[in-house]
Design a protein around this motif. Structure first.
Motif, PDB file in Angstrom:
ATOM      1  N   ALA A  10       0.830  -1.200   0.000  1.00  0.00           N
ATOM      2  CA  ALA A  10       0.000   0.000   0.000  1.00  0.00           C
ATOM      3  C   ALA A  10       0.870   1.258   0.000  1.00  0.00           C
ATOM      4  CB  ALA A  10      -0.933  -0.005   1.200  1.00  0.00           C
ATOM      5  N   VAL A  11       1.960   1.229   0.748  1.00  0.00           N
ATOM      6  CA  VAL A  11       2.876   2.380   0.776  1.00  0.00           C
ATOM      7  C   VAL A  11       3.501   2.596  -0.598  1.00  0.00           C
ATOM      8  CG1 VAL A  11       5.052   3.229   1.754  1.00  0.00           C
ATOM      9  CG2 VAL A  11       3.335   2.201   3.244  1.00  0.00           C
ATOM     10  N   ALA A  12       3.923   1.525  -1.247  1.00  0.00           N
ATOM     11  CA  ALA A  12       4.507   1.649  -2.587  1.00  0.00           C
ATOM     12  C   ALA A  12       3.490   2.213  -3.577  1.00  0.00           C
ATOM     13  CB  ALA A  12       5.011   0.291  -3.068  1.00  0.00           C
ATOM     14  N   THR A  13       2.244   1.793  -3.469  1.00  0.00           N
ATOM     15  CA  THR A  13       1.199   2.306  -4.347  1.00  0.00           C
ATOM     16  C   THR A  13       0.990   3.797  -4.119  1.00  0.00           C
ATOM     17  OG1 THR A  13       0.130   0.152  -4.339  1.00  0.00           O
ATOM     18  CG2 THR A  13      -1.196   2.018  -5.053  1.00  0.00           C
ATOM     19  N   VAL A  14       0.960   4.215  -2.874  1.00  0.00           N
ATOM     20  CA  VAL A  14       0.778   5.636  -2.562  1.00  0.00           C
ATOM     21  C   VAL A  14       1.957   6.453  -3.075  1.00  0.00           C
ATOM     22  CG1 VAL A  14       0.636   7.302  -0.661  1.00  0.00           C
ATOM     23  CG2 VAL A  14      -0.758   5.231  -0.616  1.00  0.00           C
ATOM     24  N   VAL A  15       3.170   5.935  -2.926  1.00  0.00           N
ATOM     25  CA  VAL A  15       4.346   6.642  -3.448  1.00  0.00           C
ATOM     26  C   VAL A  15       4.243   6.784  -4.965  1.00  0.00           C
ATOM     27  CG1 VAL A  15       6.853   6.476  -3.763  1.00  0.00           C
ATOM     28  CG2 VAL A  15       5.858   6.018  -1.534  1.00  0.00           C
ATOM     29  N   GLY A  16       3.771   5.750  -5.649  1.00  0.00           N
ATOM     30  CA  GLY A  16       3.584   5.833  -7.091  1.00  0.00           C
ATOM     31  C   GLY A  16       2.575   6.897  -7.481  1.00  0.00           C
ATOM     32  N   VAL A  17       1.496   6.999  -6.730  1.00  0.00           N
ATOM     33  CA  VAL A  17       0.480   8.019  -7.010  1.00  0.00           C
ATOM     34  C   VAL A  17       1.039   9.414  -6.746  1.00  0.00           C
ATOM     35  CG1 VAL A  17      -1.760   8.907  -6.272  1.00  0.00           C
ATOM     36  CG2 VAL A  17      -1.454   6.461  -6.630  1.00  0.00           C
ATOM     37  N   VAL A  18       1.823   9.572  -5.695  1.00  0.00           N
ATOM     38  CA  VAL A  18       2.448  10.868  -5.407  1.00  0.00           C
ATOM     39  C   VAL A  18       3.426  11.230  -6.526  1.00  0.00           C
ATOM     40  CG1 VAL A  18       4.022  12.068  -3.827  1.00  0.00           C
ATOM     41  CG2 VAL A  18       2.116  10.749  -2.917  1.00  0.00           C
ATOM     42  N   LEU A  19       4.138  10.239  -7.054  1.00  0.00           N
ATOM     43  CA  LEU A  19       5.052  10.519  -8.159  1.00  0.00           C
ATOM     44  C   LEU A  19       4.314  10.953  -9.419  1.00  0.00           C
ATOM     45  CD1 LEU A  19       7.848   7.811  -7.895  1.00  0.00           C
ATOM     46  CD2 LEU A  19       8.043  10.262  -7.535  1.00  0.00           C
ATOM     47  N   ILE A  20       3.076  10.505  -9.601  1.00  0.00           N
ATOM     48  CA  ILE A  20       2.279  11.009 -10.727  1.00  0.00           C
ATOM     49  C   ILE A  20       2.077  12.513 -10.570  1.00  0.00           C
ATOM     50  CG2 ILE A  20      -0.013  11.007 -11.782  1.00  0.00           C
ATOM     51  CD1 ILE A  20      -0.134   8.016 -11.278  1.00  0.00           C
ATOM     52  N   TYR A  21       1.776  12.958  -9.359  1.00  0.00           N
ATOM     53  CA  TYR A  21       1.614  14.395  -9.107  1.00  0.00           C
ATOM     54  C   TYR A  21       2.935  15.136  -9.332  1.00  0.00           C
ATOM     55  CZ  TYR A  21       0.947  18.806  -6.754  1.00  0.00           C
ATOM     56  OH  TYR A  21       0.905  20.141  -6.471  1.00  0.00           O
ATOM     57  N   VAL A  22       4.021  14.570  -8.829  1.00  0.00           N
ATOM     58  CA  VAL A  22       5.333  15.205  -9.007  1.00  0.00           C
ATOM     59  C   VAL A  22       5.665  15.324 -10.485  1.00  0.00           C
ATOM     60  CG1 VAL A  22       7.814  14.876  -8.624  1.00  0.00           C
ATOM     61  CG2 VAL A  22       6.210  14.497  -6.756  1.00  0.00           C
ATOM     62  N   ARG A  23       5.411  14.275 -11.234  1.00  0.00           N
ATOM     63  CA  ARG A  23       5.690  14.300 -12.674  1.00  0.00           C
ATOM     64  C   ARG A  23       4.849  15.351 -13.384  1.00  0.00           C
ATOM     65  NH1 ARG A  23       6.404  15.307 -17.146  1.00  0.00           N
ATOM     66  NH2 ARG A  23       6.679  13.945 -18.919  1.00  0.00           N
ATOM     67  N   SER A  24       3.621  15.541 -12.938  1.00  0.00           N
ATOM     68  CA  SER A  24       2.771  16.543 -13.589  1.00  0.00           C
ATOM     69  C   SER A  24       3.250  17.964 -13.325  1.00  0.00           C
ATOM     70  CB  SER A  24       1.323  16.386 -13.108  1.00  0.00           C
ATOM     71  OG  SER A  24       1.182  16.861 -11.778  1.00  0.00           O
ATOM     72  N   ARG A  25       4.005  18.147 -12.255  1.00  0.00           N
ATOM     73  CA  ARG A  25       4.499  19.489 -11.919  1.00  0.00           C
ATOM     74  C   ARG A  25       5.859  19.777 -12.527  1.00  0.00           C
ATOM     75  NH1 ARG A  25       0.544  22.064 -11.335  1.00  0.00           N
ATOM     76  NH2 ARG A  25       1.004  23.421  -9.616  1.00  0.00           N
ATOM     77  N   LEU A  26       6.551  18.779 -13.064  1.00  0.00           N
ATOM     78  CA  LEU A  26       7.861  19.007 -13.672  1.00  0.00           C
ATOM     79  C   LEU A  26       7.683  19.728 -15.011  1.00  0.00           C
ATOM     80  CD1 LEU A  26       9.692  15.604 -13.095  1.00  0.00           C
ATOM     81  CD2 LEU A  26      10.086  17.763 -11.924  1.00  0.00           C
ATOM     82  N   LYS A  27       8.638  20.594 -15.282  1.00  0.00           N
ATOM     83  CA  LYS A  27       8.599  21.317 -16.556  1.00  0.00           C
ATOM     84  C   LYS A  27       9.331  20.515 -17.607  1.00  0.00           C
ATOM     85  CE  LYS A  27       8.260  25.685 -14.298  1.00  0.00           C
ATOM     86  NZ  LYS A  27       8.293  27.074 -14.396  1.00  0.00           N
TER      87      LYS A  27
END
Length: 67
Positions: A46-63
Motif C-alpha cells: 500500500a505504501v509503494a502504491t501511494v508513493v507511485g500516485v504521489v510521483l504522478i503528481y510530481v511528474r505533472s508538476r515538472l517542466k
C-alpha cells in the motif's frame, strides 16, 4: 547520452503502482492463512502504491525541457 529523467520517473511510477497493488492482493490472500504475514505484505504494498500516485503528481508538476 543521458536518459530522460521524465521517462525514468514514469517507469518508477508504474513499477511502484503495479508492484504495490500486487503485494496488497498477495497480502490479502496470505492474510487468510496467517494474518501477521498478510499485514507484513499488504502494508508495504500500500505504501509503494501511494508513493507511485504521489510521483504522478510530481511528474505533472515538472517542466518539460523542450521549448
Amino acid at each position: 547520452m543521458a536518459a530522460n529523467p521524465h521517462a525514468r520517473i514514469e517507469n518508477w511510477i508504474w513499477i511502484l503502482i503495479y508492484g504495490g497493488l500486487f503485494l496488497v492482493i498477495l497480502g490479502i490472500a496470505t492474510g487468510r492463512l496467517d494474518a501477521f504475514t498478510g499485514w507484513m505484505m499488504a502494508v508495504p504494498g500500500a505504501v509503494a502504491t501511494v508513493v507511485g500516485v504521489v510521483l504522478i503528481y510530481v511528474r505533472s508538476r515538472l517542466k518539460d525541457d523542450k521549448p
